[in-house]
Design an enzyme around this catalytic site. Sequence first.
Site, PDB file in Angstrom:
ATOM      1  N   GLY A 109      82.346  22.817-115.759  1.00  0.00           N
ATOM      2  CA  GLY A 109      82.532  21.822-116.820  1.00  0.00           C
ATOM      3  C   GLY A 109      81.769  20.554-116.523  1.00  0.00           C
ATOM      4  O   GLY A 109      82.206  19.713-115.736  1.00  0.00           O
ATOM      5  N   LEU A 110      80.610  20.450-117.164  1.00  0.00           N
ATOM      6  CA  LEU A 110      79.751  19.278-116.995  1.00  0.00           C
ATOM      7  C   LEU A 110      79.693  18.500-118.312  1.00  0.00           C
ATOM      8  O   LEU A 110      79.933  17.290-118.349  1.00  0.00           O
ATOM      9  CB  LEU A 110      78.356  19.771-116.595  1.00  0.00           C
ATOM     10  CG  LEU A 110      77.200  18.804-116.576  1.00  0.00           C
ATOM     11  CD1 LEU A 110      77.440  17.765-115.497  1.00  0.00           C
ATOM     12  CD2 LEU A 110      75.897  19.556-116.270  1.00  0.00           C
ATOM     13  N   GLY A 134      75.838  15.053-122.711  1.00  0.00           N
ATOM     14  CA  GLY A 134      75.273  16.405-122.682  1.00  0.00           C
ATOM     15  C   GLY A 134      73.982  16.376-121.892  1.00  0.00           C
ATOM     16  O   GLY A 134      73.983  16.463-120.668  1.00  0.00           O
ATOM     17  N   SER A 135      72.856  16.146-122.605  1.00  0.00           N
ATOM     18  CA  SER A 135      71.573  16.018-121.895  1.00  0.00           C
ATOM     19  C   SER A 135      71.661  14.904-120.857  1.00  0.00           C
ATOM     20  O   SER A 135      71.141  15.028-119.750  1.00  0.00           O
ATOM     21  CB  SER A 135      70.460  15.689-122.894  1.00  0.00           C
ATOM     22  OG  SER A 135      70.393  16.662-123.896  1.00  0.00           O
ATOM     23  N   GLU A 154      72.012  24.733-120.968  1.00  0.00           N
ATOM     24  CA  GLU A 154      71.471  24.463-119.625  1.00  0.00           C
ATOM     25  C   GLU A 154      70.162  23.671-119.695  1.00  0.00           C
ATOM     26  O   GLU A 154      69.187  23.970-118.995  1.00  0.00           O
ATOM     27  CB  GLU A 154      71.335  25.765-118.821  1.00  0.00           C
ATOM     28  CG  GLU A 154      72.712  26.356-118.539  1.00  0.00           C
ATOM     29  CD  GLU A 154      72.796  27.324-117.373  1.00  0.00           C
ATOM     30  OE1 GLU A 154      72.024  27.202-116.418  1.00  0.00           O
ATOM     31  OE2 GLU A 154      73.676  28.192-117.423  1.00  0.00           O
ATOM     32  N   GLU A 207      63.733  19.797-125.089  1.00  0.00           N
ATOM     33  CA  GLU A 207      63.225  18.443-124.830  1.00  0.00           C
ATOM     34  C   GLU A 207      63.487  18.029-123.379  1.00  0.00           C
ATOM     35  O   GLU A 207      62.651  17.379-122.738  1.00  0.00           O
ATOM     36  CB  GLU A 207      63.862  17.438-125.801  1.00  0.00           C
ATOM     37  CG  GLU A 207      63.446  17.605-127.254  1.00  0.00           C
ATOM     38  CD  GLU A 207      64.086  18.818-127.952  1.00  0.00           C
ATOM     39  OE1 GLU A 207      65.109  19.327-127.459  1.00  0.00           O
ATOM     40  OE2 GLU A 207      63.547  19.258-128.986  1.00  0.00           O
TER      41      GLU A 207
HETATM   42  C1  FAD Z   1      77.616  28.085-126.554  1.00  0.00           C
HETATM   43  C2  FAD Z   1      77.459  26.970-125.563  1.00  0.00           C
HETATM   44  C3  FAD Z   1      77.814  27.162-124.228  1.00  0.00           C
HETATM   45  C4  FAD Z   1      77.718  26.106-123.317  1.00  0.00           C
HETATM   46  N1  FAD Z   1      78.193  26.275-122.026  1.00  0.00           N
HETATM   47  C5  FAD Z   1      78.285  25.201-121.199  1.00  0.00           C
HETATM   48  C6  FAD Z   1      78.942  25.300-119.922  1.00  0.00           C
HETATM   49  O1  FAD Z   1      79.404  26.366-119.507  1.00  0.00           O
HETATM   50  N2  FAD Z   1      79.064  24.166-119.169  1.00  0.00           N
HETATM   51  C7  FAD Z   1      78.578  22.961-119.581  1.00  0.00           C
HETATM   52  O2  FAD Z   1      78.750  21.983-118.863  1.00  0.00           O
HETATM   53  N3  FAD Z   1      77.932  22.829-120.777  1.00  0.00           N
HETATM   54  C8  FAD Z   1      77.786  23.921-121.597  1.00  0.00           C
HETATM   55  N4  FAD Z   1      77.166  23.803-122.820  1.00  0.00           N
HETATM   56  C9  FAD Z   1      76.626  22.508-123.222  1.00  0.00           C
HETATM   57  C10 FAD Z   1      75.094  22.454-123.288  1.00  0.00           C
HETATM   58  O3  FAD Z   1      74.550  22.514-122.005  1.00  0.00           O
HETATM   59  C11 FAD Z   1      74.736  21.164-124.050  1.00  0.00           C
HETATM   60  O4  FAD Z   1      75.097  21.389-125.406  1.00  0.00           O
HETATM   61  C12 FAD Z   1      73.265  20.809-123.928  1.00  0.00           C
HETATM   62  O5  FAD Z   1      72.959  20.424-122.606  1.00  0.00           O
HETATM   63  C13 FAD Z   1      72.862  19.674-124.884  1.00  0.00           C
HETATM   64  O6  FAD Z   1      73.763  18.611-124.829  1.00  0.00           O
HETATM   65  P1  FAD Z   1      74.388  18.009-126.188  1.00  0.00           P
HETATM   66  O7  FAD Z   1      74.924  19.143-126.967  1.00  0.00           O
HETATM   67  O8  FAD Z   1      75.315  16.916-125.831  1.00  0.00           O
HETATM   68  O9  FAD Z   1      73.160  17.447-126.971  1.00  0.00           O
HETATM   69  P2  FAD Z   1      72.460  15.920-126.821  1.00  0.00           P
HETATM   70  O10 FAD Z   1      72.311  15.654-125.375  1.00  0.00           O
HETATM   71  O11 FAD Z   1      73.336  15.013-127.616  1.00  0.00           O
HETATM   72  O12 FAD Z   1      71.109  16.156-127.499  1.00  0.00           O
HETATM   73  C14 FAD Z   1      70.930  16.153-128.923  1.00  0.00           C
HETATM   74  C15 FAD Z   1      69.423  16.291-129.199  1.00  0.00           C
HETATM   75  O13 FAD Z   1      68.739  15.140-128.694  1.00  0.00           O
HETATM   76  C16 FAD Z   1      67.704  15.554-127.822  1.00  0.00           C
HETATM   77  N5  FAD Z   1      67.526  14.554-126.773  1.00  0.00           N
HETATM   78  C17 FAD Z   1      68.475  14.010-125.967  1.00  0.00           C
HETATM   79  N6  FAD Z   1      67.912  13.134-125.123  1.00  0.00           N
HETATM   80  C18 FAD Z   1      66.580  13.136-125.371  1.00  0.00           C
HETATM   81  C19 FAD Z   1      65.453  12.449-124.811  1.00  0.00           C
HETATM   82  N7  FAD Z   1      65.573  11.577-123.807  1.00  0.00           N
HETATM   83  N8  FAD Z   1      64.224  12.700-125.336  1.00  0.00           N
HETATM   84  C20 FAD Z   1      64.059  13.587-126.357  1.00  0.00           C
HETATM   85  N9  FAD Z   1      65.096  14.263-126.919  1.00  0.00           N
HETATM   86  C21 FAD Z   1      66.326  14.044-126.422  1.00  0.00           C
HETATM   87  C22 FAD Z   1      68.170  16.894-127.272  1.00  0.00           C
HETATM   88  O14 FAD Z   1      67.100  17.646-126.757  1.00  0.00           O
HETATM   89  C23 FAD Z   1      68.800  17.497-128.510  1.00  0.00           C
HETATM   90  O15 FAD Z   1      67.804  18.059-129.324  1.00  0.00           O
HETATM   91  C24 FAD Z   1      77.205  24.858-123.738  1.00  0.00           C
HETATM   92  C25 FAD Z   1      76.804  24.681-125.074  1.00  0.00           C
HETATM   93  C26 FAD Z   1      76.945  25.704-125.987  1.00  0.00           C
HETATM   94  C27 FAD Z   1      76.604  25.441-127.424  1.00  0.00           C
END
Ligand code: FAD
Length: 386
Positions: A129-130, A136-137, A370, A374
């Site tokens: 759980g990260l 997220g990113s 993961e 981007e």
């Molecule tokens: C089915 C599923 C399973 C998952 N499993 C896990 C898990 O087991 N454990 C866990 O910890 N997470 C998990 N995740 C989370 C996943 O890793 C995140 O959804 C992903 O890392 C993106 O984060 P976010 O959704 O918050 O998007 P955001 O970080 O909010 O990004 C939104 C958009 O903005 C873009 N963006 C953000 N910052 C920048 C930048 N600096 N420059 C350009 N573009 C940018 C991104 O690329 C994206 O297009 C899972 C997600 C899903 C949908």
Amino acid sequence: MTDFLSTGTLPEHYRDLALTVRDFANQVVAPVAAKHDAEHSFPYEVVAGMAKMGLFGLPFPEEYGGMGGDYFALCLALEELGKVDQSVAITLEAGVSLGAMPIYRFGDEKQKQEWLPRLASGRNLGAFGLTEPGAGSDAGGTRTTAVEDGDSWVINGSKQFITNSGTDITALVTVTAVTGQTGDRKEISTILVPTDTPGFTAEPAYNKVGWNASDTHPLTFDDVRVPKENLLGERGRGYANFLRILDEGRIAIAALSVGAAQGCVDECVRYAGEREAFGKTIGSNQAIAFKIARMEARAHTARTAYYDAAALMLAGKPFKKQASIAKLVASEAAMDNARDATQIFGGYGFMNEYPVARHYRDSKILEIGEGTTEVQLMLIGRELGL
Ligand SMILES: Cc1cc2nc3c(=O)[nH]c(=O)nc-3n(C[C@H](O)[C@H](O)[C@H](O)COP(=O)(O)OP(=O)(O)OC[C@H]3O[C@@H](n4cnc5c(N)ncnc54)[C@H](O)[C@@H]3O)c2cc1C
């Protein structure tokens, strides 16, 4: 049928493993994939079969209940499973690379003895759980806190989108949490949370676009109290440690993506050779043959990228850039191939029960999970000094 393994470039033990998993994927996974997808049900019987084969223990030493293999072996298994069912493949990927691997890499001996035999056998699943609603990113934006109280950590906060976190066999979620602050710099640590700890809740599962048979939940932590010894690795090293886990995980996701991309090719070669229009098979039109040739080239190129990243990693050399490149090109290959395959299948390609339709819905998340596309570009740019 195209078949990279038949080129004989892989050492025999890897090839045997891949072919064994391929048989399992075709005989056990594929027949129930559409049903679990339609019902959004977790494939317990398939997971039990993978456990029996030792797939959850592939990269771990035998002393911890593993198979004594390596990370590349895991990748080969993921590629084979990813061809027929991405939900099953991600269940294995998350169980091994996110659930068990952090304990193997950063755990003390007691933690390894306690958890690895359960996770490596597939008797139990672990999750990582990260991601949080606001992080997220930018995973360093973690708001979940863990506060010392006597001999315990008391955890409060929430995580979202966590794979394998709410099944009947999930036993553990490893979480990142803020354990202190120096100026505006957060101290982030990683803590093991058994899922039967009071205050821990896996909220109802998400209604996803794809990966319907995989298990994904939001998690809440309400005064979750765990012993201090549940700290995984050094205090304050949580951020650095999960970056290492994600680097490896990208190679695994790339392998799964190559499976998806190849699965689309295999479906199309068969279909284009059978489906007739205007008095001949659609595959005898160069427009279709070229499309499938391009799909094959994408899958093959992406495969060489993940082989390269895995080889560097196993040799103990820097592999960050190659892992990001592999994840980038493989996830795009999967999505592009799924789109082209759906087109080649025509109206049938839009019917949920067809494997290419499932790949079309499933593949999008490969470009997000993961580390998004981007984020991979950001990491590659950084490695180039930009
Ligand atoms: C089915 C599923 C399973 C998952 N499993 C896990 C898990 O087991 N454990 C866990 O910890 N997470 C998990 N995740 C989370 C996943 O890793 C995140 O959804 C992903 O890392 C993106 O984060 P976010 O959704 O918050 O998007 P955001 O970080 O909010 O990004 C939104 C958009 O903005 C873009 N963006 C953000 N910052 C920048 C930048 N600096 N420059 C350009 N573009 C940018 C991104 O690329 C994206 O297009 C899972 C997600 C899903 C949908």
